[in-house]
Design a protein around this motif. Structure first.
Motif, mmCIF file in Angstrom:
data_model
loop_
_atom_site.group_PDB
_atom_site.id
_atom_site.type_symbol
_atom_site.label_atom_id
_atom_site.label_comp_id
_atom_site.label_asym_id
_atom_site.label_seq_id
_atom_site.Cartn_x
_atom_site.Cartn_y
_atom_site.Cartn_z
ATOM 1 N N ASP A 1 29.618 96.699 51.476
ATOM 2 C CA ASP A 1 29.598 96.095 52.804
ATOM 3 C C ASP A 1 31.023 95.741 53.199
ATOM 4 N N GLU A 2 31.166 94.838 54.165
ATOM 5 C CA GLU A 2 32.499 94.466 54.629
ATOM 6 C C GLU A 2 33.349 93.830 53.526
ATOM 7 N N ASN A 3 32.731 93.422 52.442
ATOM 8 C CA ASN A 3 33.465 92.834 51.317
ATOM 9 C C ASN A 3 33.828 93.863 50.241
ATOM 10 N N GLY A 4 33.462 95.116 50.451
ATOM 11 C CA GLY A 4 33.794 96.164 49.496
ATOM 12 C C GLY A 4 32.588 96.625 48.694
ATOM 13 N N PHE A 5 32.874 97.357 47.640
ATOM 14 C CA PHE A 5 31.852 97.920 46.761
ATOM 15 C C PHE A 5 31.744 97.059 45.517
ATOM 16 N N VAL A 6 30.515 96.673 45.161
ATOM 17 C CA VAL A 6 30.286 95.871 43.960
ATOM 18 C C VAL A 6 29.170 96.525 43.162
ATOM 19 N N ALA A 7 29.469 96.834 41.909
ATOM 20 C CA ALA A 7 28.473 97.437 41.019
ATOM 21 C C ALA A 7 28.156 96.452 39.903
ATOM 22 N N GLU A 8 26.889 96.444 39.485
ATOM 23 C CA GLU A 8 26.448 95.582 38.391
ATOM 24 C C GLU A 8 25.667 96.411 37.392
ATOM 25 N N SER A 9 26.035 96.274 36.134
ATOM 26 C CA SER A 9 25.351 96.999 35.066
ATOM 27 C C SER A 9 25.821 96.457 33.724
ATOM 28 N N PRO A 10 24.950 96.481 32.739
ATOM 29 C CA PRO A 10 25.401 96.126 31.395
ATOM 30 C C PRO A 10 26.449 97.110 30.878
ATOM 31 N N ILE A 34 29.094 97.989 32.502
ATOM 32 C CA ILE A 34 30.406 97.600 32.997
ATOM 33 C C ILE A 34 30.881 96.382 32.216
ATOM 34 N N PRO A 35 31.992 96.512 31.511
ATOM 35 C CA PRO A 35 32.464 95.385 30.693
ATOM 36 C C PRO A 35 32.985 94.234 31.556
ATOM 37 N N GLU A 36 33.023 93.056 30.960
ATOM 38 C CA GLU A 36 33.573 91.883 31.627
ATOM 39 C C GLU A 36 35.072 92.084 31.851
ATOM 40 N N THR A 37 35.587 91.444 32.891
ATOM 41 C CA THR A 37 37.012 91.517 33.171
ATOM 42 C C THR A 37 37.765 90.669 32.154
ATOM 43 N N PRO A 38 38.762 91.248 31.453
ATOM 44 C CA PRO A 38 39.527 90.462 30.480
ATOM 45 C C PRO A 38 40.322 89.349 31.165
ATOM 46 N N ALA A 39 40.555 88.266 30.445
ATOM 47 C CA ALA A 39 41.256 87.103 30.994
ATOM 48 C C ALA A 39 42.638 87.471 31.528
ATOM 49 N N HIS A 40 43.373 88.357 30.827
ATOM 50 C CA HIS A 40 44.716 88.712 31.295
ATOM 51 C C HIS A 40 44.658 89.479 32.628
ATOM 52 N N SER A 41 43.590 90.241 32.859
ATOM 53 C CA SER A 41 43.445 90.944 34.131
ATOM 54 C C SER A 41 43.174 89.951 35.262
ATOM 55 N N LEU A 42 42.332 88.959 34.985
ATOM 56 C CA LEU A 42 42.069 87.929 35.989
ATOM 57 C C LEU A 42 43.358 87.189 36.346
ATOM 58 N N GLN A 43 44.190 86.926 35.342
ATOM 59 C CA GLN A 43 45.474 86.256 35.576
ATOM 60 C C GLN A 43 46.368 87.113 36.467
ATOM 61 N N GLN A 44 46.409 88.422 36.222
ATOM 62 C CA GLN A 44 47.223 89.316 37.039
ATOM 63 C C GLN A 44 46.722 89.340 38.483
ATOM 64 N N ILE A 45 45.419 89.346 38.659
ATOM 65 C CA ILE A 45 44.838 89.342 40.006
ATOM 66 C C ILE A 45 45.201 88.048 40.727
ATOM 67 N N GLN A 46 45.109 86.916 40.035
ATOM 68 C CA GLN A 46 45.463 85.629 40.638
ATOM 69 C C GLN A 46 46.941 85.592 41.012
#
Length: 134
Positions: free
Chosen positions: A90-99, A101-113
């Motif tokens: 939708d207007e917020n982009g594409f979001v997929a959910e599935s077992p 798809i691995p969790e986002t690693p903490a260092h990746s979240l830090q880079q995004i922030q």
């Protein structure tokens, strides 16, 4: 973003042509293919094949002028395990959910922030990753 990349990779992997020996090639029958479209941006389709691939999608006009799409697809791994991916776009982009798809690693979240904070501060970058503004 990571989910979008992983979902795209999974879709490409599922849709990629298989380089089979002629002895292994066979026709895969479509068991069901149902489609509706009202011409106003509302649509729905579902299909299923004999080798365990299926997809179900519903789309409608979104509030921001684009479409809102929801659905899922499934496929079967060689060991018989069925994989399912549910998604929305939708207007917020594409979001997929599935077992799958691995969790986002903490260092990746830090880079995004960090990138979001730099964007708020007006930092810009060129196409080669060099910082243009301080």
């Amino acid at each position: 973003m990571k989910l979008m990349v992983l979902a795209c990779l999974a879709s490409v992997a599922v849709a990629a042509p298989q380089h089979l020996d002629e002895r292994d090639a066979r026709h895969i029958a479509v068991l069901r293919d149902d489609r509706t479209d009202d011409g106003q941006g509302n649509y729905q389709y579902e299909f299923e094949t004999e080798n365990g691939i299926s997809k179900s999608v519903v789309g409608r006009p979104g509030s921001a002028g684009g479409n809102v799409v929801e659905g899922f697809y499934t496929f079967t791994f060689p060991d018989g395990t069925v994989a399912e991916v549910r998604f929305t776009a939708d207007e917020n982009g594409f979001v997929a959910e599935s077992p799958l798809i691995p969790e986002t690693p903490a260092h990746s979240l830090q880079q995004i922030q960090t990138a979001e904070e730099q964007r708020r501060q007006g930092v810009t970058w060129d196409g080669q990753g060099r910082r243009l503004t301080r």
